[in-house]
Motif scaffolding. Structure first.
Motif: not given
Ligand SMILES: [Zn+2]
Length: 201
Positions: A65, A67, A69-70, A142, A160
């Motif tokens: 996804h 975000h 941190d990904h 999420h 997540d």
């Molecule tokens: Zn996330």
């Protein structure tokens, strides 16, 4: 039936700063699941080198996804020759990355015109082309754009996706449906975005 050669699959974690970045390999044909934090390409390159994974062997980057941190290094991976595999449900989420970062994060904006964008129905064929037997499933909860990579051996890379026990009321039904879909498609083991691999809940 998929015509995927029977090369053993290996799974290696090149994660850092509490996020897992999974390298799924059929021999030297590799897929990177989740793509680092913004501004950390040096750290990512070092983590790959430490595990003897040449960048040129990574055939696709896939963010579970969008975000920070990904998917923080998605564009830098593209600039390094690793195409970005985007699922149909993720396209509209990519621009939202800009609102998650500060200038000091050194995030490189992800362009939309040069990705390998596919439907979920096309995912099995796309994976087969790089030697992996499996599919990519929509697993919202999420976030709306969350997807999971599910290999035919039962390994599920869930990003997540909230563990069922921690689900808040707002997303409980969506999260439960996502876990049910994974189970129905044969998931037995979970490789999450954070924390150790574990059996399916
Ligand atoms: Zn996330």
């Amino acid at each position: 039936m998929s015509g995927v050669p029977n090369t053993p699959i290996t799974i290696v974690n090149v994660g850092y700063r509490s996020t897992n970045f999974w390298v799924v390999s059929a021999g030297a044909s590799r897929l990177l699941v989740d793509l680092g934090y913004p501004g950390t390409m040096g750290q990512m390159r070092a983590a790959l080198a430490r595990m003897d994974i040449p960048l040129r062997e990574i055939r696709f980057g896939l963010a579970t996804h969008y975000h920070y941190d990904h998917a923080g290094l998605a564009q830098e991976f593209k600039q390094s020759g690793v195409p970005l595999l985007v699922l149909e449900s993720q396209v509209s989420a990519i621009p939202s990355m800009l609102s998650q970062v500060k200038p000091s994060d050194r995030f490189v904006e992800i362009t939309l015109h040069d990705n390998v964008t596919i439907s979920f129905a096309e995912s099995r064929a796309a994976l087969a082309r790089i030697g992996l037997a499996g599919e990519i499933l929509p697993t919202p909860g999420h976030s709306d754009d969350s997807v999971s990579l599910l290999l035919d051996d039962g390994s599920a890379f869930t990003g997540d996706l909230t563990p069922p026990a921690l689900t808040g009321m707002a997303t409980a039904e969506t999260v439960t449906a996502s876990w049910r879909l994974l189970r129905e498609h044969g998931a037995t083991r979970v490789y999450p975005g954070h924390g150790p691999a574990r059996p399916m809940p």
